[in-house]
Motif scaffolding. Structure first.
Motif, mmCIF file in Angstrom:
data_model
loop_
_atom_site.group_PDB
_atom_site.id
_atom_site.type_symbol
_atom_site.label_atom_id
_atom_site.label_comp_id
_atom_site.label_asym_id
_atom_site.label_seq_id
_atom_site.Cartn_x
_atom_site.Cartn_y
_atom_site.Cartn_z
ATOM 1 N N VAL A 77 0.826 -1.209 0.000
ATOM 2 C CA VAL A 77 0.000 0.000 0.000
ATOM 3 C C VAL A 77 0.864 1.266 0.000
ATOM 4 O O VAL A 77 0.707 2.132 -0.857
ATOM 5 C CB VAL A 77 -0.962 0.008 1.209
ATOM 6 C CG1 VAL A 77 -1.813 1.283 1.195
ATOM 7 C CG2 VAL A 77 -1.854 -1.218 1.181
ATOM 8 N N ASP A 78 1.769 1.357 0.990
ATOM 9 C CA ASP A 78 2.608 2.557 1.100
ATOM 10 C C ASP A 78 3.725 2.572 0.067
ATOM 11 O O ASP A 78 4.252 3.640 -0.258
ATOM 12 C CB ASP A 78 3.220 2.642 2.501
ATOM 13 C CG ASP A 78 2.159 2.785 3.580
ATOM 14 O OD1 ASP A 78 1.080 3.313 3.275
ATOM 15 O OD2 ASP A 78 2.411 2.358 4.728
ATOM 16 N N GLY A 79 4.094 1.387 -0.434
ATOM 17 C CA GLY A 79 5.149 1.317 -1.427
ATOM 18 C C GLY A 79 4.618 1.246 -2.842
ATOM 19 O O GLY A 79 4.627 2.229 -3.584
ATOM 20 N N VAL A 80 4.117 0.067 -3.231
ATOM 21 C CA VAL A 80 3.702 -0.179 -4.612
ATOM 22 C C VAL A 80 2.539 0.735 -5.024
ATOM 23 O O VAL A 80 2.609 1.436 -6.036
ATOM 24 C CB VAL A 80 3.301 -1.657 -4.797
ATOM 25 C CG1 VAL A 80 2.719 -1.870 -6.192
ATOM 26 C CG2 VAL A 80 4.499 -2.559 -4.575
ATOM 27 N N TYR A 81 1.452 0.746 -4.224
ATOM 28 C CA TYR A 81 0.276 1.527 -4.628
ATOM 29 C C TYR A 81 0.566 3.024 -4.633
ATOM 30 O O TYR A 81 0.233 3.733 -5.598
ATOM 31 C CB TYR A 81 -0.920 1.251 -3.715
ATOM 32 C CG TYR A 81 -2.053 2.213 -4.005
ATOM 33 C CD1 TYR A 81 -2.872 2.044 -5.110
ATOM 34 C CD2 TYR A 81 -2.247 3.349 -3.199
ATOM 35 C CE1 TYR A 81 -3.879 2.959 -5.419
ATOM 36 C CE2 TYR A 81 -3.243 4.270 -3.502
ATOM 37 C CZ TYR A 81 -4.055 4.069 -4.607
ATOM 38 O OH TYR A 81 -5.018 4.988 -4.917
ATOM 39 N N LEU A 82 1.161 3.544 -3.551
ATOM 40 C CA LEU A 82 1.333 4.987 -3.432
ATOM 41 C C LEU A 82 2.253 5.534 -4.510
ATOM 42 O O LEU A 82 2.009 6.614 -5.071
ATOM 43 C CB LEU A 82 1.879 5.331 -2.041
ATOM 44 C CG LEU A 82 1.872 6.816 -1.667
ATOM 45 C CD1 LEU A 82 0.463 7.384 -1.769
ATOM 46 C CD2 LEU A 82 2.426 7.020 -0.266
ATOM 47 N N SER A 83 3.309 4.796 -4.833
ATOM 48 C CA SER A 83 4.220 5.227 -5.902
ATOM 49 C C SER A 83 3.479 5.284 -7.235
ATOM 50 O O SER A 83 3.609 6.253 -7.990
ATOM 51 C CB SER A 83 5.408 4.268 -5.997
ATOM 52 O OG SER A 83 6.240 4.608 -7.077
ATOM 53 N N THR A 84 2.697 4.252 -7.505
ATOM 54 C CA THR A 84 1.930 4.214 -8.757
ATOM 55 C C THR A 84 0.896 5.330 -8.810
ATOM 56 O O THR A 84 0.727 5.996 -9.832
ATOM 57 C CB THR A 84 1.235 2.848 -8.896
ATOM 58 O OG1 THR A 84 2.208 1.801 -8.807
ATOM 59 C CG2 THR A 84 0.509 2.744 -10.232
ATOM 60 N N ALA A 85 0.204 5.550 -7.693
ATOM 61 C CA ALA A 85 -0.817 6.598 -7.635
ATOM 62 C C ALA A 85 -0.202 7.973 -7.861
ATOM 63 O O ALA A 85 -0.789 8.826 -8.535
ATOM 64 C CB ALA A 85 -1.530 6.554 -6.278
ATOM 65 N N TRP A 86 0.993 8.176 -7.306
ATOM 66 C CA TRP A 86 1.644 9.472 -7.467
ATOM 67 C C TRP A 86 2.000 9.714 -8.935
ATOM 68 O O TRP A 86 1.793 10.809 -9.458
ATOM 69 C CB TRP A 86 2.899 9.529 -6.597
ATOM 70 C CG TRP A 86 3.416 10.929 -6.441
ATOM 71 C CD1 TRP A 86 4.155 11.636 -7.338
ATOM 72 C CD2 TRP A 86 3.188 11.799 -5.344
ATOM 73 N NE1 TRP A 86 4.417 12.891 -6.870
ATOM 74 C CE2 TRP A 86 3.839 13.027 -5.637
ATOM 75 C CE3 TRP A 86 2.507 11.663 -4.127
ATOM 76 C CZ2 TRP A 86 3.824 14.097 -4.756
ATOM 77 C CZ3 TRP A 86 2.505 12.734 -3.257
ATOM 78 C CH2 TRP A 86 3.145 13.931 -3.582
ATOM 79 N N VAL A 87 2.544 8.696 -9.585
ATOM 80 C CA VAL A 87 2.923 8.832 -10.993
ATOM 81 C C VAL A 87 1.698 9.139 -11.846
ATOM 82 O O VAL A 87 1.718 10.031 -12.702
ATOM 83 C CB VAL A 87 3.620 7.551 -11.493
ATOM 84 C CG1 VAL A 87 3.770 7.573 -13.016
ATOM 85 C CG2 VAL A 87 4.984 7.407 -10.840
ATOM 86 N N VAL A 88 0.606 8.424 -11.615
ATOM 87 C CA VAL A 88 -0.610 8.641 -12.392
ATOM 88 C C VAL A 88 -1.171 10.041 -12.150
ATOM 89 O O VAL A 88 -1.574 10.741 -13.092
ATOM 90 C CB VAL A 88 -1.669 7.578 -12.043
ATOM 91 C CG1 VAL A 88 -3.007 7.909 -12.706
ATOM 92 C CG2 VAL A 88 -1.199 6.193 -12.479
ATOM 93 N N SER A 89 -1.173 10.493 -10.897
ATOM 94 C CA SER A 89 -1.764 11.798 -10.580
ATOM 95 C C SER A 89 -0.967 12.947 -11.166
ATOM 96 O O SER A 89 -1.522 14.012 -11.455
ATOM 97 C CB SER A 89 -1.887 11.968 -9.057
ATOM 98 O OG SER A 89 -0.612 11.999 -8.441
ATOM 99 N N VAL A 90 0.346 12.747 -11.360
ATOM 100 C CA VAL A 90 1.175 13.801 -11.953
ATOM 101 C C VAL A 90 1.158 13.716 -13.475
ATOM 102 O O VAL A 90 1.070 14.737 -14.169
ATOM 103 C CB VAL A 90 2.629 13.712 -11.437
ATOM 104 C CG1 VAL A 90 3.517 14.729 -12.149
ATOM 105 C CG2 VAL A 90 2.679 13.952 -9.934
ATOM 106 N N MET A 91 1.224 12.507 -14.021
ATOM 107 C CA MET A 91 1.369 12.337 -15.467
ATOM 108 C C MET A 91 0.075 12.511 -16.247
ATOM 109 O O MET A 91 0.062 13.146 -17.303
ATOM 110 C CB MET A 91 1.944 10.943 -15.787
ATOM 111 C CG MET A 91 3.418 10.786 -15.560
ATOM 112 S SD MET A 91 4.017 9.191 -16.180
ATOM 113 C CE MET A 91 3.861 9.430 -17.947
ATOM 114 N N LEU A 92 -1.006 11.924 -15.752
ATOM 115 C CA LEU A 92 -2.215 11.804 -16.568
ATOM 116 C C LEU A 92 -2.838 13.137 -16.992
ATOM 117 O O LEU A 92 -3.097 13.338 -18.189
ATOM 118 C CB LEU A 92 -3.247 10.932 -15.844
ATOM 119 C CG LEU A 92 -4.545 10.667 -16.611
ATOM 120 C CD1 LEU A 92 -4.255 10.039 -17.966
ATOM 121 C CD2 LEU A 92 -5.478 9.788 -15.789
#
Length: 381
Positions: free
Chosen positions: A36-51
């Protein structure tokens, strides 16, 4: 820093809900942290900045392409690129790189000459991609703007970011010229172009092309690399050796080379851990700074964001100065491509040699430039 509404959804709402779900099912703390704090949060951050920026940039770029404007840009700039040994169509691939370097590399397929296409691929990283714009804007606002009178702060911040963009374009031309006179010597191809008529774009085709062929494919590649990066970041901060985390050991080893470059060990480690996506460099640096200074910030390995004042306070506690910000802005421009772009370069060139050159050329320039700037800065300060 990221898109507010998407960040509020993915990071502010779903992340704590997902964490609560894992805790409610009695999952071990390390499983919750890793996934959650590693895999999900990193992915969520990338999507929220890139998309959001990509969803705006790529459709607009495709509309200009369909409208018939972009071929004229390439035609008008061909002479300028020809003088540097490149091709006029590189103007288009370079422009695409300002949205995403991986997409810029793919778009070099429009260049027929293999030699000139390689030049465009290798130098595309000098276009500030979507993931690096927020870092430049943040540093310029916090440090460059603060170094001048308040009335001139916005102008100074904008000017600093614009200077970095123009520097990247200048380095692209210089690198293209050097490559065309060394490892990629050859004749410049003659540019014959029949300009298409101006025409109204096909809206639905444009929407499909930009969202499916560009935005979603590039975003998916970034997510594939960002997910394991989140796991590595969390593990490096939570696995301890000799009483200190792996991250703290690495920061200690990297502090001296970081000092030579006008940076620090935290920044260098952030770039190593965040190689899958430039979007998570600053959140990683903030988290690692909090870890080092021992403040009451985010949990170990949990990417963090904060308001302007809070971010500035954390960075100052970590010893960041105006020189650090300037050197980081330069290194942000002149450093290795993200792993998504590296993978795309290899897929497009099918060559380990050109892929390594695409990585080592900007990285070498970044290291040399920051060492020189830091040395001169310390000499006159």
């Amino acid at each position: 820093y990221p898109s507010s509404w998407l960040s509020d959804l993915l990071v502010g709402l779903i992340h704590p809900a997902l964490r609560g779900l894992f805790v409610g099912f009695g999952a071990p703390a390390w499983v919750t942290g890793l996934l959650v704090d590693g895999v999900y949060l990193s992915t969520a951050w990338v999507v929220s900045v890139m998309l959001p920026p990509m969803a705006i940039f790529f459709p607009l770029f495709t509309l200009l392409e369909d409208f018939g404007y972009l071929p004229r840009v390439a035609f008008n700039l061909d002479e300028l690129f020809r003088r540097s040994g490149a091709h006029g169509k590189q103007a288009l691939t370079m422009s695409m790189g300002f949205g995403c370097n991986a997409a810029g590399v793919v778009s070099t397929r429009i260049i027929d000459s293999q030699r000139e296409r390689l030049i465009a691929i290798i130098t595309n990283n000098f276009s500030l991609c979507n993931g690096r714009w927020p870092t430049q804007i943040l540093l310029a606002s916090l440090f460059i703007g603060a170094a001048v009178p308040t009335a001139y702060a916005p102008i100074a911040s904008i000017g600093a970011v614009l200077a970095i963009v123009l520097l990247g374009i200048g380095v692209m031309f210089a690198s293209s010229w050097i490559l065309s006179h060394t490892v990629l010597m050859g004749e410049v191809s003659t540019f014959h172009l029949e300009l298409p008529p101006y025409r109204p774009p096909q809206f639905w085709r444009t929407l499909y092309t930009s969202l499916i062929d560009r935005t979603l494919i590039v975003l998916w590649r970034a997510v594939v690399f960002a997910a394991p990066a989140g796991a590595v970041i969390w593990l490096s901060c939570n696995l301890h050796i000799g009483g200190s985390s792996i991250a703290e050991h690495l920061i200690g080893w990297l502090n001296y080379p970081g000092w030579l470059m006008g940076l620090n060990g935290v920044i260098l480690l952030a770039y190593i851990l965040a190689i899958p996506a430039n979007e998570i460099v600053m959140p990683t640096a903030l988290m690692l700074t909090t870890l080092v200074v021992g403040g009451s910030g985010a949990e170990a390995g949990v990417l963090m964001e904060g308001g302007t004042a809070e971010t500035f306070a954390i960075l100052q506690q970590g010893g960041w100065t105006l020189m650090t910000a300037v050197c980081l802005m330069l290194f942000c421009l002149l450093h290795h491509p993200c792993s998504t772009t590296i993978y795309t370069i290899y897929k497009e060139t099918h060559s380990l040699r050109w892929t390594l050159l695409s990585v080592l050329l900007p990285l070498g320039l970044g290291i040399i430039t920051t060492i020189l700037v830091a040395g001169v800065w310390r000499l006159f300060s």
